[in-house]
Write a protein that holds these residues in place. Structure first.
Motif, mmCIF file in Angstrom:
data_model
loop_
_atom_site.group_PDB
_atom_site.id
_atom_site.type_symbol
_atom_site.label_atom_id
_atom_site.label_comp_id
_atom_site.label_asym_id
_atom_site.label_seq_id
_atom_site.Cartn_x
_atom_site.Cartn_y
_atom_site.Cartn_z
ATOM 1 N N THR A 150 0.832 -1.201 0.000
ATOM 2 C CA THR A 150 0.000 0.000 0.000
ATOM 3 C C THR A 150 0.869 1.255 0.000
ATOM 4 O O THR A 150 1.867 1.334 0.730
ATOM 5 C CB THR A 150 -0.910 0.025 1.243
ATOM 6 N N SER A 151 0.491 2.242 -0.826
ATOM 7 C CA SER A 151 1.231 3.500 -0.900
ATOM 8 C C SER A 151 0.266 4.668 -0.824
ATOM 9 O O SER A 151 -0.919 4.532 -1.144
ATOM 10 C CB SER A 151 2.065 3.583 -2.181
ATOM 11 N N THR A 153 -0.171 9.005 -1.591
ATOM 12 C CA THR A 153 0.323 10.267 -2.128
ATOM 13 C C THR A 153 -0.635 11.381 -1.706
ATOM 14 O O THR A 153 -1.851 11.185 -1.660
ATOM 15 C CB THR A 153 0.427 10.250 -3.666
ATOM 16 N N VAL A 178 -4.443 10.110 -2.618
ATOM 17 C CA VAL A 178 -4.628 8.838 -3.325
ATOM 18 C C VAL A 178 -3.953 7.724 -2.537
ATOM 19 O O VAL A 178 -2.751 7.797 -2.250
ATOM 20 C CB VAL A 178 -4.055 8.883 -4.752
ATOM 21 N N ARG A 180 -3.082 3.781 -2.841
ATOM 22 C CA ARG A 180 -2.979 2.725 -3.850
ATOM 23 C C ARG A 180 -2.647 1.393 -3.182
ATOM 24 O O ARG A 180 -1.763 1.323 -2.328
ATOM 25 C CB ARG A 180 -1.913 3.072 -4.884
ATOM 26 N N THR A 181 -3.366 0.357 -3.613
ATOM 27 C CA THR A 181 -3.089 -1.001 -3.159
ATOM 28 C C THR A 181 -2.719 -1.848 -4.376
ATOM 29 O O THR A 181 -2.637 -1.329 -5.500
ATOM 30 C CB THR A 181 -4.327 -1.596 -2.459
ATOM 31 N N GLN A 182 -2.523 -3.134 -4.172
ATOM 32 C CA GLN A 182 -2.168 -4.000 -5.295
ATOM 33 C C GLN A 182 -3.303 -4.127 -6.308
ATOM 34 O O GLN A 182 -3.065 -4.410 -7.486
ATOM 35 C CB GLN A 182 -1.791 -5.397 -4.780
ATOM 36 N N THR A 184 -6.277 -1.815 -6.368
ATOM 37 C CA THR A 184 -7.128 -0.659 -6.632
ATOM 38 C C THR A 184 -6.435 0.639 -6.235
ATOM 39 O O THR A 184 -5.389 0.632 -5.567
ATOM 40 C CB THR A 184 -8.463 -0.770 -5.858
ATOM 41 N N SER A 185 -7.061 1.734 -6.675
ATOM 42 C CA SER A 185 -6.602 3.067 -6.296
ATOM 43 C C SER A 185 -7.776 3.801 -5.655
ATOM 44 O O SER A 185 -8.887 3.793 -6.207
ATOM 45 C CB SER A 185 -6.108 3.824 -7.536
ATOM 46 N N PRO A 187 -8.908 7.328 -4.647
ATOM 47 C CA PRO A 187 -8.670 8.779 -4.648
ATOM 48 C C PRO A 187 -9.681 9.521 -3.784
ATOM 49 O O PRO A 187 -10.851 9.133 -3.695
ATOM 50 C CB PRO A 187 -8.819 9.149 -6.121
ATOM 51 N N SER A 207 -13.383 0.863 -0.900
ATOM 52 C CA SER A 207 -13.273 1.685 -2.106
ATOM 53 C C SER A 207 -13.399 3.162 -1.796
ATOM 54 O O SER A 207 -13.652 3.965 -2.678
ATOM 55 C CB SER A 207 -14.375 1.273 -3.105
#
Length: 347
Positions: A150-151, A153, A178, A180-182, A184-185, A187, A207
């Motif tokens: 998971t990241s 921004t 945002v 981000r996972t493996q 989905t994203s 925002p 989600s």
């Protein structure tokens, strides 16, 4: 406001006097690095800092930033890093300046455990960081159930995991967050005003926010405290005011003692010689002249010290509020470096 050359000369002269009292030797300067630097590295760091200070004084902040960064690379001093943050603020990179002031405070606090001189640097960095906070907005993103991939921004910048859950500075207005996972994203767009602080909780397995409704999880933390609750940015000048005042008192003490001795010597010579003194009394004449010279020097040092101390003490209680523009030319500041002290500013 137009420059007053005599006042500028006074302050810069006073700073030079303070340099003589606070200038550390090579061993003390070497302590500015986390691991002891070489004498050549210390000399290079000092030279680069002075170049940066001159460029900063001249309003050439981009070039000054390069010099301060090179100085910090040579000797990792929190004082050099403080001016890196100030350059970023002058260049209107306010979010990055905020983060840099925070790093300065953390580094100075760690160094202050063994090197007391960095305690004031840390306090100054926190004061200037809090000033910037009123021009920015702070968003705290908390992430529930994150995976290793998971990241996050914020405003297009990748946020290190250790920074998650902590206030992050953004410019007022709309900001995109945002996650981000493996697979989905996620925002989110939030809108904040200057001085506002909010928390945005996000579930890495959902989600959207924790309750599934966009923006519903946004928690209002209020605004940055008003200017009246924040100490003056120049409060760090007070210790130097005390030092200068002490030098002034000591100088007047020397003037008093040496003056009394000189008067006593000349009174004795006038009474015994009753005219030009013979050659065998030349030593007494020379002693009287020396005492007079010491008294005059003491008077000058005493007067300069008291005037400098009073000026710095008054300056420590003025300016630095929310209404004062960042980097205003009318705000004198103390320049500190691995082995350098000076004042910059226009009056």
């Amino acid at each position: 406001m137009r420059s007053r050359p005599w006042l500028r000369a006074l302050l810069f002269g006073a700073a030079s006097c303070l340099c003589l009292c606070t200038l550390p030797g090579p061993a003390a300067a070497a302590d500015d690095a986390a691991s002891t630097p070489t004498p050549d590295a210390v000399e290079r760091a000092q030279s680069l800092f002075k170049k940066g200070a001159a460029l900063f004084e001249g309003g050439r902040y981009a070039l000054a930033l390069e010099q301060f960064r090179a100085s910090y690379a040579a000797v990792a001093s929190p004082n050099s890093r403080l001016y890196i943050a100030r350059c970023l603020a002058e260049l209107d990179d306010l979010p990055e300046a905020y983060l840099e002031f925070e790093r300065v405070a953390e580094e100075a606090a760690a160094r202050a455990k063994t090197e007391d001189r960095y305690a004031q640097t840390g306090q100054t960095a926190l004061l200037e960081r809090d000033e910037l906070a009123r021009k920015l907005a702070l968003v705290t993103v908390t992430v529930a159930r994150p995976a290793s991939a998971t990241s996050l921004t914020i405003a297009g910048k990748a946020i290190p995991r250790e920074r998650w859950g902590k206030p992050y500075p953004v410019r007022p207005g709309k900001t995109e967050v945002v996650l981000r996972t493996q697979v989905t994203s996620i925002p989110q767009t939030i809108e904040l005003s200057a001085g506002e602080a909010k928390t945005l909780p996000i579930d890495a397995d959902a989600s959207g926010p924790l309750d599934g409704a966009e923006g519903a999880g946004l928690l209002d933390e209020g605004t940055v405290p008003a200017t009246a609750e924040t100490p003056s940015r120049r409060a760090y000048l007070r210790p130097y005011a005390v030092v200068a005042g002490g030098v002034g008192v000591a100088g007047l003490g020397v003037f008093t003692v040496a003056g009394l001795m000189a008067n006593s010597t000349y009174s004795d010579l006038a009474e015994t010689c009753r005219g030009p003194c013979p050659i065998e009394r030349q030593d007494d004449v020379d002693a009287g002249k020396a005492q007079k010279t010491v008294a005059n020097v003491g008077l000058v040092v005493g007067a300069l010290g008291l005037v400098t101390g009073t000026t710095l003490f008054i300056l420590s209680f003025t300016g630095g509020g929310a209404g004062e523009p960042q980097g205003a030319a009318t705000s004198p500041q103390l320049l500190v470096a691995p082995s350098y002290v000076g004042l910059r500013g226009a009056f």
